[in-house]
Motif scaffolding. Structure first.
Motif, PDB file in Angstrom:
ATOM      1  N   GLU A 168     117.268 113.493  60.683  1.00 19.45           N
ATOM      2  CA  GLU A 168     117.793 114.779  61.124  1.00 19.45           C
ATOM      3  C   GLU A 168     119.206 114.904  60.583  1.00 19.45           C
ATOM      4  O   GLU A 168     119.989 113.968  60.661  1.00 19.45           O
ATOM      5  N   ILE A 170     121.345 116.995  61.709  1.00 14.78           N
ATOM      6  CA  ILE A 170     122.242 117.246  62.838  1.00 14.78           C
ATOM      7  C   ILE A 170     121.653 116.567  64.061  1.00 14.78           C
ATOM      8  O   ILE A 170     120.560 116.873  64.479  1.00 14.78           O
ATOM      9  N   VAL A 171     122.365 115.627  64.577  1.00 15.32           N
ATOM     10  CA  VAL A 171     121.884 114.925  65.762  1.00 15.32           C
ATOM     11  C   VAL A 171     123.008 114.908  66.785  1.00 15.32           C
ATOM     12  O   VAL A 171     124.140 114.587  66.462  1.00 15.32           O
ATOM     13  N   VAL A 172     122.694 115.305  67.989  1.00 20.66           N
ATOM     14  CA  VAL A 172     123.694 115.284  69.040  1.00 20.66           C
ATOM     15  C   VAL A 172     123.330 114.166  70.002  1.00 20.66           C
ATOM     16  O   VAL A 172     122.158 114.000  70.349  1.00 20.66           O
ATOM     17  N   VAL A 173     124.316 113.414  70.414  1.00 22.38           N
ATOM     18  CA  VAL A 173     124.059 112.297  71.309  1.00 22.38           C
ATOM     19  C   VAL A 173     123.426 112.819  72.599  1.00 22.38           C
ATOM     20  O   VAL A 173     123.956 113.718  73.244  1.00 22.38           O
ATOM     21  N   GLY A 174     122.279 112.276  72.939  1.00 22.04           N
ATOM     22  CA  GLY A 174     121.622 112.618  74.196  1.00 22.04           C
ATOM     23  C   GLY A 174     120.601 113.723  74.099  1.00 22.04           C
ATOM     24  O   GLY A 174     119.767 113.865  74.960  1.00 22.04           O
ATOM     25  N   ARG A 175     120.667 114.569  73.063  1.00 22.41           N
ATOM     26  CA  ARG A 175     119.659 115.616  72.942  1.00 22.41           C
ATOM     27  C   ARG A 175     119.600 116.089  71.484  1.00 22.41           C
ATOM     28  O   ARG A 175     120.540 115.921  70.720  1.00 22.41           O
ATOM     29  N   ALA A 176     118.503 116.682  71.123  1.00 22.69           N
ATOM     30  CA  ALA A 176     118.385 117.189  69.764  1.00 22.69           C
ATOM     31  C   ALA A 176     119.228 118.447  69.609  1.00 22.69           C
ATOM     32  O   ALA A 176     119.484 119.161  70.572  1.00 22.69           O
ATOM     33  N   HIS A 178     120.197 122.150  68.680  1.00 26.63           N
ATOM     34  CA  HIS A 178     119.581 123.472  68.552  1.00 26.63           C
ATOM     35  C   HIS A 178     120.694 124.501  68.451  1.00 26.63           C
ATOM     36  O   HIS A 178     121.046 125.162  69.421  1.00 26.63           O
TER      37      HIS A 178
ATOM     38  N   ARG B  43     115.803 109.756  67.364  1.00 27.35           N
ATOM     39  CA  ARG B  43     116.887 110.297  66.538  1.00 27.35           C
ATOM     40  C   ARG B  43     118.135 110.402  67.406  1.00 27.35           C
ATOM     41  O   ARG B  43     119.038 111.171  67.118  1.00 27.35           O
ATOM     42  N   ASN B  44     118.122 109.614  68.465  1.00 23.65           N
ATOM     43  CA  ASN B  44     119.187 109.670  69.448  1.00 23.65           C
ATOM     44  C   ASN B  44     120.114 108.465  69.259  1.00 23.65           C
ATOM     45  O   ASN B  44     119.714 107.311  69.455  1.00 23.65           O
ATOM     46  N   VAL B  45     121.343 108.753  68.881  1.00 27.62           N
ATOM     47  CA  VAL B  45     122.291 107.676  68.576  1.00 27.62           C
ATOM     48  C   VAL B  45     122.592 106.844  69.825  1.00 27.62           C
ATOM     49  O   VAL B  45     122.785 105.628  69.745  1.00 27.62           O
ATOM     50  N   ALA B  46     122.619 107.502  70.985  1.00 30.70           N
ATOM     51  CA  ALA B  46     122.919 106.781  72.229  1.00 30.70           C
ATOM     52  C   ALA B  46     121.854 105.727  72.522  1.00 30.70           C
ATOM     53  O   ALA B  46     122.181 104.617  72.964  1.00 30.70           O
ATOM     54  N   GLN B  93     127.052 112.299  62.539  1.00 32.63           N
ATOM     55  CA  GLN B  93     125.799 111.873  63.146  1.00 32.63           C
ATOM     56  C   GLN B  93     124.856 111.208  62.133  1.00 32.63           C
ATOM     57  O   GLN B  93     124.155 110.250  62.472  1.00 32.63           O
ATOM     58  N   LEU B  97     123.361 107.574  62.619  1.00 33.87           N
ATOM     59  CA  LEU B  97     121.918 107.378  62.760  1.00 33.87           C
ATOM     60  C   LEU B  97     121.406 106.319  61.787  1.00 33.87           C
ATOM     61  O   LEU B  97     120.639 105.424  62.165  1.00 33.87           O
ATOM     62  N   ALA B 241     112.764 116.850  73.069  1.00 29.33           N
ATOM     63  CA  ALA B 241     113.516 117.541  72.017  1.00 29.33           C
ATOM     64  C   ALA B 241     112.629 118.559  71.321  1.00 29.33           C
ATOM     65  O   ALA B 241     113.082 119.443  70.667  1.00 29.33           O
TER      66      ALA B 241
END
Lengths: 243, 241
Positions: A168, A170-176, A178, B43-46, B93, B97, B241
């Motif tokens: 991806e 664009i990836v946001v920590v904790g959620r995808a 949008h 796909r979650n870095v956390a 990100q 990732l 997601a």
């Protein structure tokens, strides 16, 4: 580092699963061949050569942490069938001891196995009109070009897969993510993908060309030494039939 | 790769007495598989960071030096860097990732091998591999130690003979390449002798592997739960997601 191992998580799942399936076919065929006499007697040689490939990575031949692996030399010694098993064993062990790439062991086996098999084929082709050292060096160089080309091809296949970017953007920590910029990024995926592939290929070729030259020189010196001391090991005075 | 990575991991796996060392190889392989599957799915870095921290914490509790493990498992970061440069889109990100996936997967595997003696891991893997490949795995790992020892002596001998000098890199290259050739010849001779010894000792194409792959719920439950938990969280996050 003359061999670019693909790390985990950068290729789509279908690609590394396909790689594992193809590698499994090759490994099964090679194992069946190796199980029959007289090839079974080569198991210790196979294991020792695979171990040699791992150990030689730790030798300070080139300063600056540049690892060599001598896959072509190992291929020249082992022959294609044993080379496939050795490539699998080396990649699996490297993944287990922290080198990464456990999901892509199959793909890395195909790349390394091809390189080793190419080394064997090319050395046998070149030795009829070149000295062993030159034949070994040239075979190693071309085998690494083939191996790196194969790796770039596999990565390109992964990146170019329609509708499936390996990562991806664009990836946001904790959620995808949008948000509007994500849609814009999606719209420009095709051009971005082409740019990424070109950038990746140039990078790998720059790093790789240094490695190919260096490792082919080292391979030439080693093959010349072996040709003088134990020529049967590189098939110059065959005692063991190539597998 | 450091010359001592393999040897030190083998020492950690055989000398430890922690709950993780006592757990069955099947439980720890399942844990590593669960972590790696989660790494691939998410796909979650956390979550990647959580898997990495969990592995490091497990190793610390098991009295395996976590900093050394982190150093060993950082090797794939170099290869990941090539993909980061090739893939970078200007955001933080994407590199996070790529690096997160490479490091979390590698650390999961190192956690397995640093707490499980290799015959137990390979014995389990051999059940799913053609027997000659399983045997090659055993013999290769064993041969690595033998060759590491020989290689260490070889490098020392080359140094003592002034074969390695800072101002002459090309001479160093030639000398060490020749020494590597000698190492290969020694390895070949050794492999021949090894095979003869194995045959004399009754080898008929099968190396015995430990049979017990589970140790009981008391020790096996936690590793299995951690692996399954990470996988479940990855699936839920991806689903939402």
């Amino acid at each position: 580092m003359t061999h670019l191992h693909i790390p985990d998580g950068v290729l789509p799942v279908w690609l590394w699963l396909s790689g594992a399936a193809v590698a499994a076919v090759f490994i099964t065929a090679a194992a069946r061949r190796m199980s029959r006499p007289p090839f079974a007697r080569r198991l210790p040689l196979l294991s020792m050569t695979a171990a040699f490939m791992i150990v030689v990575m730790s030798l300070p031949i080139v300063p600056g942490g540049y690892d060599i692996q001598l896959a072509a030399v190992a291929g020249i010694i082992l022959g294609p069938a044993a080379a496939v098993i050795a490539a699998f064993v080396v990649n699996l062990l490297l993944a287990l001891i922290g080198h990464g790439g456990i999901t892509v062991v199959g793909l890395n086996t195909i790349i390394m196995g091809s390189e080793m098999a190419a080394g064997w084929v090319l050395f046998r082709a070149f030795r009829s009109f070149l000295r062993p050292a030159l034949a070994g060096g040239a075979a190693a160089f071309l085998a690494m070009v083939i191996g790196t080309g194969l790796m770039i091809g596999i990565v390109t296949l992964g990146l170019a897969a329609v509708g499936e970017l390996p990562l991806e953007h664009i990836v946001v920590v904790g959620r995808a993510a949008h948000h509007p910029s994500h849609l814009a990024a999606r719209a420009g995926e095709a051009s971005l993908r082409n740019l990424s592939i070109a950038r990746f290929a140039v990078l790998v070729l720059i790093v790789g060309s240094f490695g190919w030259t260096l490792e082919s020189v080292i391979s030439a010196i080693i093959v010349r030494f072996i040709a003088r001391v134990k020529p049967d090991l590189v098939g110059l005075a065959p005692v063991h039939e190539p597998v | 790769m450091s010359q001592f990575d393999v040897a030190i991991m083998d020492y950690w796996s055989t000398s430890g007495r922690s709950f993780l060392h006592r757990a069955g190889p099947a439980a720890k392989v399942l844990m590593a598989a669960g972590f790696v599957a989660a790494v691939v799915i998410t796909r979650n870095v956390a979550l990647l960071a959580a898997i990495y921290v969990t592995c490091v914490a497990l190793l610390a509790v098991a009295r395996v030096p976590p900093l050394k493990v982190m150093a060993i498992a950082s090797y794939p970061a170099f290869f990941a860097l090539l993909f980061v440069i090739g893939e970078w889109d200007g955001t933080w990100q994407t590199p996070a990732l790529i690096f997160g996936r490479a490091l979390a997967a590698a650390t999961s595997l190192v956690t397995l091998l640093a707490t499980t003696p290799y015959p137990r891991v390979f014995g389990l893997l051999s059940r799913f591999l053609p027997h000659i490949v399983g045997e090659a795995l055993f013999l290769t790992y064993k041969s690595v130690f033998m060759l590491l020892d020989m290689a260490g002596n070889m490098v020392t001998a080359t140094r003592v003979r002034s074969g390695l000098q800072l101002r002459h890199p090309l001479t160093n290259l030639r000398n060490l390449s020749l020494a590597t050739g000698k190492l290969l010849i020694h390895a070949f001779d050794r492999s021949e002798r090894e095979y003869d010894i194995m045959v004399v000792r009754g080898y008929r194409g099968q190396i015995a592997a430990p049979e017990r792959i589970w140790q009981g719920w008391a020790t096996d439950a936690l590793p299995v739960a951690l692996g399954a938990g990470a996988l479940a969280v990855a699936i839920i996050i991806r689903w939402n997601a």
